[in-house]
Design a protein around this motif. Structure first.
Motif, PDB file in Angstrom:
ATOM      1  N   ILE A 128      -9.760  -6.591  -2.936  1.00 25.56           N
ATOM      2  CA  ILE A 128      -9.102  -7.391  -1.178  1.00 25.56           C
ATOM      3  C   ILE A 128      -9.529  -8.947  -1.772  1.00 25.56           C
ATOM      4  CG2 ILE A 128      -8.099  -8.395   0.737  1.00 25.56           C
ATOM      5  CD1 ILE A 128      -9.238  -5.909   1.847  1.00 25.56           C
TER       6      ILE A 128
ATOM      7  N   CYS B 109      -3.395 -11.531   1.661  1.00 27.81           N
ATOM      8  CA  CYS B 109      -4.094 -10.992   2.586  1.00 27.81           C
ATOM      9  C   CYS B 109      -4.232 -11.975   3.740  1.00 27.81           C
ATOM     10  CB  CYS B 109      -4.973  -9.804   2.311  1.00 27.81           C
ATOM     11  SG  CYS B 109      -5.230  -9.029   1.388  1.00 27.81           S
TER      12      CYS B 109
ATOM     13  N   GLN C 158      -6.880   0.585  -1.368  1.00 32.32           N
ATOM     14  CA  GLN C 158      -6.874  -0.656  -2.385  1.00 32.32           C
ATOM     15  C   GLN C 158      -8.608  -0.646  -3.059  1.00 32.32           C
ATOM     16  OE1 GLN C 158      -7.074  -0.421   0.725  1.00 32.32           O
ATOM     17  NE2 GLN C 158      -8.663  -1.591   1.521  1.00 32.32           N
TER      18      GLN C 158
ATOM     19  N   ASP D  88      -3.348   2.271  -8.743  1.00 33.12           N
ATOM     20  CA  ASP D  88      -3.867   1.525  -8.613  1.00 33.12           C
ATOM     21  C   ASP D  88      -3.996   0.586  -7.404  1.00 33.12           C
ATOM     22  OD1 ASP D  88      -6.694   3.763  -8.767  1.00 33.12           O
ATOM     23  OD2 ASP D  88      -6.850   2.133 -10.479  1.00 33.12           O
ATOM     24  N   ILE D  89      -4.256  -0.493  -6.649  1.00 34.16           N
ATOM     25  CA  ILE D  89      -3.208  -2.121  -6.247  1.00 34.16           C
ATOM     26  C   ILE D  89      -4.840  -2.843  -5.667  1.00 34.16           C
ATOM     27  CG2 ILE D  89      -3.134  -0.859  -4.619  1.00 34.16           C
ATOM     28  CD1 ILE D  89      -0.817  -2.909  -3.752  1.00 34.16           C
ATOM     29  N   THR D  90      -4.691  -3.661  -5.726  1.00 35.83           N
ATOM     30  CA  THR D  90      -5.356  -4.900  -5.230  1.00 35.83           C
ATOM     31  C   THR D  90      -4.669  -5.463  -4.544  1.00 35.83           C
ATOM     32  OG1 THR D  90      -5.396  -6.769  -6.671  1.00 35.83           O
ATOM     33  CG2 THR D  90      -7.215  -4.562  -6.758  1.00 35.83           C
ATOM     34  N   LEU D  91      -4.890  -6.148  -3.166  1.00 32.03           N
ATOM     35  CA  LEU D  91      -4.487  -7.005  -1.975  1.00 32.03           C
ATOM     36  C   LEU D  91      -4.543  -8.744  -2.725  1.00 32.03           C
ATOM     37  CD1 LEU D  91      -4.706  -4.362   0.722  1.00 32.03           C
ATOM     38  CD2 LEU D  91      -2.682  -4.950  -0.828  1.00 32.03           C
TER      39      LEU D  91
ATOM     40  N   LEU E 203       0.534  -1.194  -0.134  1.00 29.95           N
ATOM     41  CA  LEU E 203      -0.513  -0.150   0.180  1.00 29.95           C
ATOM     42  C   LEU E 203       0.911   1.162   0.035  1.00 29.95           C
ATOM     43  CD1 LEU E 203      -2.755  -1.301   2.556  1.00 29.95           C
ATOM     44  CD2 LEU E 203      -3.087  -0.401   0.060  1.00 29.95           C
TER      45      LEU E 203
END
Length: 379
Positions: A262, A244, A259, A238-241, A229
């Motif tokens: 997730i 997790c 984010q 832009d980011i997806t996790l 992050l």
């Protein structure tokens, strides 16, 4: 036309139907609602006592990248030579002849995000495909979904084994930052100079820099999630996790919502490495209570893809609401993947991807009765 009638229809939309019908025409959903008599339907499926739902979606797996029971010859998901390999594309390695596609259908999974593994700091481009077909070009929903990147144990382990950087989390973050800086500079130079020297790596990262696609960040441990992050914020990306595993330990930071999605899992697994020590099926329920939306994944072949509903069902057993569990393998992944205008719920105008179970999908005794993809009965 195909008419499904007398069914319990779980739409994942605004309303479910206890005695409902679903009409399919020209690969799309034409009608969903109370029971309908349609005399022109070529195929009529009486689904009395059965459970009808959207085809399930796995937002993170490696289907077709590591073929089943093949070994090295079928292992095409990690190019462990260069830790920065954004130019690699999933569609050039996916083998739709892998028998796991057939097993995915038998489990009711109709769409997947599949792509490179997590050996590299930047591993290449994920794609979204349907799970039926014999040529990947015809199965594509979204050719370039996201850019896979990885934090934590995997890159440092893979490269320390060959005496190459990264061998620490510091180096992983440093390599990521340097690459993004160079890619950003490359994109800026392209705008100024039409004759700028071509670089395939930075060309592939241009969509990330321009926020056309997100980073798809492998991160299990809390500090690795926060590092992902931190870097995304630093470069305004832009980011997806993904994974997790320790998301439940840092909900107050995830609630900030930077984010774009997730995706948790695989949880139906042993604690095969240190960063999985806090692995628990309670994670999903904790995120739900904190108002954080998520999807559930298998990470196939880590967990075979057909067990996606089992993973969601076990999360429900450990505190996740049943409705949320179903959404976590249908409409939620569709939203995260940016394909909810096409799949993820049974609504008029969407792709006719439909699964009929002979019982509730979380009941281990239930079997898939029919699978329909793009309006075609494939199982």
């Amino acid at each position: 036309m195909i008419l499904i009638k007398n069914a319990y229809i779980y739409t994942m939309g605004e309303k479910n139907y206890e005695h409902g019908s679903l009409l399919i025409k020209d690969k799309k959903i034409e009608y969903v609602g109370p029971n309908l008599e349609e005399k022109d339907a070529e195929i009529v499926i009486d689904a009395k006592g059965k459970f009808v739902m959207p085809g399930m979606i796995d937002a993170h797996c490696h289907l077709g990248m590591w073929e089943d029971a093949v070994g090295f010859e079928g292992a095409d998901g990690n190019e462990i030579v260069d830790p920065v390999s954004p130019e690699l594309r999933a569609i050039d390695a996916i083998n739709p002849m892998d028998r796991c596609f057939e097993e995915a259908l038998l489990g009711g999974i109709t769409t997947v995000a599949t792509g490179p593994g997590s050996a590299n700091v930047i591993g290449g481009q994920f794609s979204v495909i349907k799970t039926h077909g014999d040529r990947v070009d015809d199965m594509i929903v979204k050719e370039t979904l996201a850019m896979k990147c990885a934090f934590g144990e995997n890159p440092k382990r893979c490269y320390s084994d060959i005496k190459k950087s990264p061998s620490t989390r510091m180096a992983t973050a440093s390599i990521m930052r340097e690459t993004l800086m160079k890619a950003k500079e490359y994109v800026q130079n392209k705008k100024k100079d039409k004759d700028a020297k071509f670089n395939m790596k930075y060309e592939a990262l241009e969509k990330v820099i321009n926020k056309e696609i997100p980073l798809k960040a492998h991160a299990h441990r809390a500090d690795d999630i926060l590092t992902a992050l931190r870097i995304a914020k630093e470069f305004d990306l832009d980011i997806t996790l993904e994974h997790c595993t320790e998301a439940h330990l840092i909900t107050k930071y995830l609630k900030e919502g930077y984010q774009k999605g997730i995706v948790i899992g695989p949880t139906l697994s042993n604690r095969s490495k240190i960063e999985l020590k806090n692995l628990t099926f309670e994670t999903a329920g904790i995120l739900e209570k904190e108002g954080i939306e998520f999807a559930i994944m298998t990470d196939h072949p880590v967990i075979p893809l057909q067990y996606l509903p089992v993973c969601a069902g076990l999360a429900a057993r450990e505190g996740l609401k049943e409705d949320t569990a179903l959404r976590s393998i249908t409409i939620n992944p569709a939203k995260i993947l940016g394909i909810d205008h096409r799949v993820g719920s049974l609504e008029v105008g969407k792709d006719a991807d439909v699964v009929i179970f002979d019982g509730h999908p979380f009941d281990l005794r239930s079997k898939v009765h029919k699978v329909i993809i793009n309006g075609e009965i494939v199982k």
